[in-house]
Scaffold this active site. Structure first.
Site, PDB file in Angstrom:
ATOM      1  CE  LYS A 110      -0.458  -0.824   4.953  1.00  0.00           C
ATOM      2  NZ  LYS A 110      -0.578   0.310   5.819  1.00  0.00           N
ATOM      3  NE  ARG A 165      -5.377   0.936  12.181  1.00  0.00           N
ATOM      4  CZ  ARG A 165      -4.231   0.753  11.546  1.00  0.00           C
ATOM      5  NH1 ARG A 165      -3.328   1.725  11.497  1.00  0.00           N
ATOM      6  NH2 ARG A 165      -3.948  -0.392  10.958  1.00  0.00           N
ATOM      7  CE1 TYR A 217      14.612  31.104   3.767  1.00  0.00           C
ATOM      8  CE2 TYR A 217      14.790  28.734   3.445  1.00  0.00           C
ATOM      9  CZ  TYR A 217      14.525  30.004   2.943  1.00  0.00           C
ATOM     10  OH  TYR A 217      14.176  30.163   1.630  1.00  0.00           O
ATOM     11  CG  MET A 255      10.823  23.427  -1.313  1.00  0.00           C
ATOM     12  SD  MET A 255       9.880  24.577  -2.311  1.00  0.00           S
ATOM     13  CE  MET A 255       8.815  25.330  -1.099  1.00  0.00           C
TER      14      MET A 255
HETATM   15  C1  LIG Z   1      -3.731  -4.242   8.290  1.00  0.00           C
HETATM   16  C2  LIG Z   1      -2.268  -4.197   8.033  1.00  0.00           C
HETATM   17  N1  LIG Z   1      -1.604  -5.336   7.817  1.00  0.00           N
HETATM   18  C3  LIG Z   1      -0.272  -5.358   7.580  1.00  0.00           C
HETATM   19  C4  LIG Z   1       0.470  -4.195   7.556  1.00  0.00           C
HETATM   20  C5  LIG Z   1       1.956  -4.253   7.334  1.00  0.00           C
HETATM   21  O1  LIG Z   1       2.615  -3.794   8.506  1.00  0.00           O
HETATM   22  P1  LIG Z   1       4.196  -3.627   8.588  1.00  0.00           P
HETATM   23  O2  LIG Z   1       4.564  -2.649   7.528  1.00  0.00           O
HETATM   24  O3  LIG Z   1       4.426  -3.074   9.948  1.00  0.00           O
HETATM   25  O4  LIG Z   1       4.774  -4.963   8.378  1.00  0.00           O
HETATM   26  C6  LIG Z   1      -0.187  -2.989   7.773  1.00  0.00           C
HETATM   27  C7  LIG Z   1       0.578  -1.735   7.757  1.00  0.00           C
HETATM   28  O5  LIG Z   1       0.349  -0.787   8.422  1.00  0.00           O
HETATM   29  C8  LIG Z   1      -1.586  -2.982   8.028  1.00  0.00           C
HETATM   30  O6  LIG Z   1      -2.253  -1.839   8.248  1.00  0.00           O
END
Ligand SMILES: Cc1ncc(COP(=O)(O)O)c(C=O)c1O
Length: 358
Positions: free
Chosen positions: A35, A130, A255, A303
């Site tokens: 992701k 969460r 800066y 920047m």
């Molecule tokens: C639901 C879920 N599974 C797996 C992962 C992978 O976690 P990590 O990058 O700590 O291995 C994440 C990452 O945040 C996650 O949100």
């Protein structure tokens, strides 16, 4: 000389880290978390390099669609599930697995076309608070899903660990117990472990592991280093010196003039700043590699540039190579110095920084 920052991405390191994950997983299947654009490394490139994984986990529909459009036939899990009937249809037509974590998602699935059953993972909130149904809410949610013709059976069951990165065995054991209670009596595969669970708590491996950060060559543990886990950094964020200024004791740099030389020295200006994703809040003293030598960042990050103290005897020249993190300088160390985590640094490298895949 380009006078600009770049991110070198090593495909062999990805493959190596995936092999480390697979070894640690034992017989469990590996769902690579790619992701957030492959943690900033490039979504499609991450999937290609780790096509040996059994599946991919993403957070957004767009990422899942992009992977299917590129021809990946793997199992793809949408970790946050769907929020509209369009998303449900897109998931059906692209054979995406959905996580269901909230009652608001149930009506969307109950209205879905039964001709194309969806693989659903029921998320259990085992203590992170969460996403997910509490163990007490699971039977109701599972019953509701069981009555939906568009939902394939059995459901997958999934939870997420909140404290494995801190090697907190107590909280992790409580989460495992809550997950066992919530999933009791339900068929279907289980998935618990992120990278820290996978490497630190073998009892969390279950049927599917979901490593993310370790695949990018970063230790998942607070205060840890990749090398301790036999992981290799995938990204080296680098740049060049674009100016060298011989300055005098008492001169202020950058800066606000927040840092002043305590002795005459040569100050290097590096073409990398917060516009490239280098953290502006990295303080004076944060390590930077110039020609393979550690030197301190000095003054405020701008920047497009940052300054380093090369030392009075330095012979470095304009055009010489700089590593901000990666090969030779752990991103974990830079993150600690900047008061953040490696995940954030990797994800925040901006679009103007070319990724060079090697
Ligand atoms: C639901 C879920 N599974 C797996 C992962 C992978 O976690 P990590 O990058 O700590 O291995 C994440 C990452 O945040 C996650 O949100």
């Amino acid at each position: 000389m380009t006078g600009a920052a770049h991110a070198r991405i090593e495909l062999a390191a990805w493959r190596h880290n995936l092999a480390v994950a697979r070894r640690a997983a034992g017989g469990a299947r590996v769902m690579a978390a790619i992701k957030a654009d492959g943690y900033g490394h490039g979504l499609v490139q991450a999937a290609r390099a780790m096509s040996g994984a059994d599946g991919f986990a993403v957070a957004r529909m767009e990422e899942a669609v992009a992977l299917r459009n590129e021809g990946f036939a793997h199992r793809i899990v949408l970790l946050e599930g769907v929020f509209s009937s369009e998303h449900v249809r897109a998931a059906q037509s692209r054979r995406l697995d959905l996580v269901v974590h909230d009652p608001a998602q149930l009506p969307l699935l109950s209205a879905a076309d039964p001709a194309r059953p969806l693989t659903v993972w029921l998320k259990i909130d085992s203590g992170m608070h969460r996403l997910g149904f509490t163990p007490d809410e699971v039977p109701g949610a599972a019953d509701a899903l069981a009555g939906m013709p568009a939902v394939a059976r059995p459901l997958g069951l999934l939870t997420h660990l909140a404290n494995a990165d801190a090697r907190d065995g107590e909280v992790t054991a409580l989460q495992l117990a809550a997950f066992a209670r919530g999933s009791d009596g339900l068929d279907g595969v289980r998935s618990i472990a992120n990278s820290a669970g996978l490497l630190g708590f073998p009892e969390t491996r279950a049927d599917w592991v979901r490593p993310g950060i370790m695949l990018y060559g970063v230790s998942p543990f607070v205060g840890g280093r990749a090398a301790e886990e036999d992981l290799r950094p995938v990204m080296t964020f680098g740049s060049e010196l674009i100016a060298i200024k011989p300055l005098r004791r008492g001169d202020a740099v950058g800066y606000g003039g927040t840092w002043q030389l305590e002795r005459d020295s040569r100050i290097g200006v590096v073409a990398a700043g917060y516009g490239d994703g280098y953290p502006r809040h990295a303080p004076t003293g944060t390590p930077v590699l110039v020609n393979g030598r550690r030197v301190p960042l000095v003054g405020r990050v701008s920047m497009d540039m940052l300054s380093v103290d090369l030392g009075p005897e330095a012979t470095d020249e304009v055009g010489d190579p700089v590593v901000l993190w990666g090969d030779g300088l752990a991103v974990e160390e830079v993150a600690e110095s900047a008061g953040t985590i490696a995940y954030e640094l990797l994800c925040c490298v901006t679009r103007r920084v070319p990724r060079v895949y090697i």
